[in-house]
Design a protein around this motif. Structure first.
Motif, mmCIF file in Angstrom:
data_model
loop_
_atom_site.group_PDB
_atom_site.id
_atom_site.type_symbol
_atom_site.label_atom_id
_atom_site.label_comp_id
_atom_site.label_asym_id
_atom_site.label_seq_id
_atom_site.Cartn_x
_atom_site.Cartn_y
_atom_site.Cartn_z
ATOM 1 N N LYS A 22 0.879 -1.177 0.000
ATOM 2 C CA LYS A 22 0.000 0.000 0.000
ATOM 3 C C LYS A 22 0.913 1.223 0.000
ATOM 4 C CE LYS A 22 -3.761 -2.436 2.217
ATOM 5 N NZ LYS A 22 -4.470 -2.728 1.008
ATOM 6 N N ARG A 23 1.033 1.859 -1.151
ATOM 7 C CA ARG A 23 2.011 2.927 -1.347
ATOM 8 C C ARG A 23 1.536 4.293 -0.868
ATOM 9 N NH1 ARG A 23 6.196 0.874 -3.499
ATOM 10 N NH2 ARG A 23 6.056 -0.941 -4.841
ATOM 11 N N ILE A 24 0.241 4.576 -0.926
ATOM 12 C CA ILE A 24 -0.283 5.901 -0.576
ATOM 13 C C ILE A 24 -1.010 5.818 0.758
ATOM 14 C CG2 ILE A 24 -1.866 7.739 -1.245
ATOM 15 C CD1 ILE A 24 -1.328 6.950 -4.165
ATOM 16 N N SER A 25 -0.688 6.752 1.652
ATOM 17 C CA SER A 25 -1.362 6.832 2.949
ATOM 18 C C SER A 25 -1.832 8.256 3.185
ATOM 19 C CB SER A 25 -0.414 6.418 4.078
ATOM 20 O OG SER A 25 -0.032 5.078 3.963
ATOM 21 N N LEU A 26 -3.077 8.386 3.604
ATOM 22 C CA LEU A 26 -3.678 9.667 3.981
ATOM 23 C C LEU A 26 -4.201 9.527 5.403
ATOM 24 C CD1 LEU A 26 -5.815 10.295 0.786
ATOM 25 C CD2 LEU A 26 -3.674 11.423 1.371
ATOM 26 N N GLY A 27 -3.937 10.540 6.248
ATOM 27 C CA GLY A 27 -4.399 10.399 7.616
ATOM 28 C C GLY A 27 -4.425 11.684 8.399
ATOM 29 N N LEU A 28 -4.647 11.526 9.688
ATOM 30 C CA LEU A 28 -4.713 12.625 10.644
ATOM 31 C C LEU A 28 -3.757 12.309 11.782
ATOM 32 C CD1 LEU A 28 -6.185 15.211 11.697
ATOM 33 C CD2 LEU A 28 -7.752 13.663 12.864
ATOM 34 N N LYS A 29 -2.964 13.318 12.195
ATOM 35 C CA LYS A 29 -2.047 13.171 13.326
ATOM 36 C C LYS A 29 -2.479 14.113 14.437
ATOM 37 C CE LYS A 29 2.144 11.706 11.029
ATOM 38 N NZ LYS A 29 3.546 12.008 10.782
ATOM 39 N N LEU A 30 -2.399 13.632 15.670
ATOM 40 C CA LEU A 30 -2.683 14.428 16.854
ATOM 41 C C LEU A 30 -1.482 14.367 17.777
ATOM 42 C CD1 LEU A 30 -6.268 13.063 17.594
ATOM 43 C CD2 LEU A 30 -5.688 15.180 16.415
ATOM 44 N N GLY A 31 -1.040 15.522 18.279
ATOM 45 C CA GLY A 31 0.104 15.538 19.186
ATOM 46 C C GLY A 31 0.771 16.887 19.229
ATOM 47 N N VAL A 32 2.067 16.891 19.492
ATOM 48 C CA VAL A 32 2.858 18.115 19.535
ATOM 49 C C VAL A 32 3.967 18.021 18.496
ATOM 50 C CG1 VAL A 32 2.414 18.713 21.946
ATOM 51 C CG2 VAL A 32 4.286 17.177 21.411
ATOM 52 N N PRO A 33 4.318 19.106 17.868
ATOM 53 C CA PRO A 33 3.802 20.460 18.036
ATOM 54 C C PRO A 33 2.584 20.755 17.167
ATOM 55 C CG PRO A 33 5.585 20.517 16.478
ATOM 56 C CD PRO A 33 5.435 19.082 16.906
ATOM 57 N N ASN A 34 2.190 19.834 16.325
ATOM 58 C CA ASN A 34 1.158 20.106 15.330
ATOM 59 C C ASN A 34 -0.266 20.103 15.860
ATOM 60 O OD1 ASN A 34 1.829 17.363 15.699
ATOM 61 N ND2 ASN A 34 0.730 16.777 13.877
ATOM 62 N N LEU A 35 -0.519 19.724 17.078
ATOM 63 C CA LEU A 35 -1.850 19.572 17.678
ATOM 64 C C LEU A 35 -2.721 18.667 16.818
ATOM 65 C CD1 LEU A 35 -2.684 23.084 19.147
ATOM 66 C CD2 LEU A 35 -1.664 21.148 20.278
ATOM 67 N N ALA A 36 -3.069 19.104 15.620
ATOM 68 C CA ALA A 36 -3.822 18.270 14.675
ATOM 69 C C ALA A 36 -3.379 18.657 13.271
ATOM 70 C CB ALA A 36 -5.318 18.481 14.839
ATOM 71 N N SER A 37 -3.061 17.661 12.462
ATOM 72 C CA SER A 37 -2.650 17.951 11.094
ATOM 73 C C SER A 37 -3.007 16.787 10.179
ATOM 74 C CB SER A 37 -1.145 18.245 11.013
ATOM 75 O OG SER A 37 -0.384 17.118 11.375
ATOM 76 N N GLY A 38 -3.185 17.120 8.918
ATOM 77 C CA GLY A 38 -3.382 16.103 7.902
ATOM 78 C C GLY A 38 -2.024 15.626 7.421
ATOM 79 N N THR A 39 -1.959 14.380 6.961
ATOM 80 C CA THR A 39 -0.690 13.835 6.514
ATOM 81 C C THR A 39 -0.864 13.037 5.222
ATOM 82 O OG1 THR A 39 1.221 12.511 7.193
ATOM 83 C CG2 THR A 39 -0.910 11.781 7.990
ATOM 84 N N PHE A 40 0.159 13.103 4.382
ATOM 85 C CA PHE A 40 0.210 12.348 3.129
ATOM 86 C C PHE A 40 1.581 11.691 3.039
ATOM 87 C CE2 PHE A 40 1.772 12.170 -1.241
ATOM 88 C CZ PHE A 40 0.805 11.359 -1.829
ATOM 89 N N GLU A 41 1.594 10.428 2.597
ATOM 90 C CA GLU A 41 2.849 9.687 2.463
ATOM 91 C C GLU A 41 2.783 8.810 1.221
ATOM 92 O OE1 GLU A 41 4.483 5.805 4.723
ATOM 93 O OE2 GLU A 41 4.106 7.520 6.023
ATOM 94 N N TYR A 42 3.920 8.670 0.534
ATOM 95 C CA TYR A 42 3.996 7.812 -0.648
ATOM 96 C C TYR A 42 5.252 6.948 -0.563
ATOM 97 C CZ TYR A 42 4.218 6.238 -5.465
ATOM 98 O OH TYR A 42 4.284 5.454 -6.588
ATOM 99 N N VAL A 43 5.069 5.619 -0.532
ATOM 100 C CA VAL A 43 6.198 4.687 -0.495
ATOM 101 C C VAL A 43 6.720 4.534 -1.919
ATOM 102 C CG1 VAL A 43 6.961 2.352 0.059
ATOM 103 C CG2 VAL A 43 5.241 3.468 1.493
ATOM 104 N N LEU A 44 7.971 4.908 -2.149
ATOM 105 C CA LEU A 44 8.553 4.856 -3.485
ATOM 106 C C LEU A 44 8.704 3.406 -3.956
ATOM 107 C CD1 LEU A 44 11.320 7.581 -3.090
ATOM 108 C CD2 LEU A 44 9.089 7.823 -4.173
ATOM 109 N N PRO A 45 8.399 3.142 -5.245
ATOM 110 C CA PRO A 45 8.433 1.774 -5.756
ATOM 111 C C PRO A 45 9.829 1.271 -6.119
ATOM 112 C CG PRO A 45 7.681 3.253 -7.462
ATOM 113 C CD PRO A 45 7.849 4.090 -6.213
#
Length: 195
Positions: A22-45
Motif C-alpha cells: 500500500k504505497r499511498i497513505s492519507l491520515g490525521l495526526k494528533l500531538g505536539v507540536p502540530n496539535l492536529a494535522s493532515g498527513t500524506f505519504e507515498y512509499v517509493l516503488p
C-alpha cells in the motif's frame, strides 16, 4: 501427506508475496507540536520500498495567556522503513515550519496604560524522529522525535493603547505545547487509510 503440507506451506508463502504494498497513505495526526494535522505519504516503488516522502499540514487558532495565536504547521521529509513493505518501524528526517501570528492583549504600557499588539513568530526546525506504522487499509502510527532549531524567549513589537499611545514592548512567548528554547518536541499518534 507430507506433499500436501508442503503444498499448503508454498501456497501461504506465495499469497504473502503477492500481497501488494500500500504505497499511498492519507491520515490525521494528533500531538505536539502540530496539535492536529493532515498527513500524506507515498512509499517509493524503488530502493526496496524503504523510502517514503511525506507531508504534514495543520492550521488552528489558540488562546493562551491573554494571547491569540494563529498557527500553521508544515513538515515535509522522508521516512526510511526498516522492512520492505512500507510499514513497521521507521526513522524519519525532515524540516518543519511553525508559523504563528500572535496577538497580545492587556499589554502593560508606561503611565498605567494597557494596549494590544501583534507580532509574527516563525520557527524553522530540522526534524529527527522514530516511528511505527501498522499495515492494512486502516493504519495506526506513533512517532517520537525532536525538531532542532533556535527559538527566542521574548518578542519585541509595538503595542497601542485605546487612546492611540504606542510603545515598543518586550513580551515573553506564550507557552506553546512542545516548544522550548532549543527546539520542538515531536510526539504524535496517527490514524488513516492506505491504498
Amino acid at each position: 501427506m507430507a506433499q500436501d503440507e508442503e503444498k499448503n506451506t508454498n501456497e501461504i508463502e506465495f499469497s504473502e508475496e503477492e500481497k501488494p504494498i500500500k504505497r499511498i497513505s492519507l491520515g490525521l495526526k494528533l500531538g505536539v507540536p502540530n496539535l492536529a494535522s493532515g498527513t500524506f505519504e507515498y512509499v517509493l516503488p524503488f530502493l526496496g520500498n524503504h523510502i517514503a516522502p511525506y507531508v504534514n499540514y495543520g492550521t488552528y487558532l489558540l488562546t493562551l495567556d491573554d494571547s491569540d495565536i494563529d498557527l500553521s504547521y508544515t513538515e515535509f521529509g522522508a521516512k526510511y522503513y526498516f522492512n520492505k513493505k512500507g510499514k513497521g518501524f521507521y526513522a524519519g528526517v525532515g524540516v518543519s515550519s511553525f508559523a504563528s501570528s500572535l496577538l497580545y492583549k492587556n499589554v502593560e504600557l508606561d503611565g498605567g496604560l494597557t494596549g494590544t499588539g501583534s507580532v509574527d513568530l516563525n520557527i524553522d526546525t530540522t526534524i529527527i524522529k522514530l516511528g511505527l506504522k501498522t499495515g492494512g487499509t486502516i493504519y495506526f502510527s506513533l512517532e517520537l522525535g525532536y525538531g532542532l532549531g533556535t527559538i527566542p524567549d521574548t518578542l519585541t513589537f509595538n503595542a497601542t493603547a485605546s487612546n492611540g499611545v504606542s510603545q515598543s514592548v518586550n513580551e515573553k512567548i506564550p507557552t506553546i505545547p512542545g516548544v522550548g528554547t532549543g527546539g520542538i518536541i515531536v510526539g504524535n499518534i496517527g490514524l488513516g487509510i492506505s491504498f
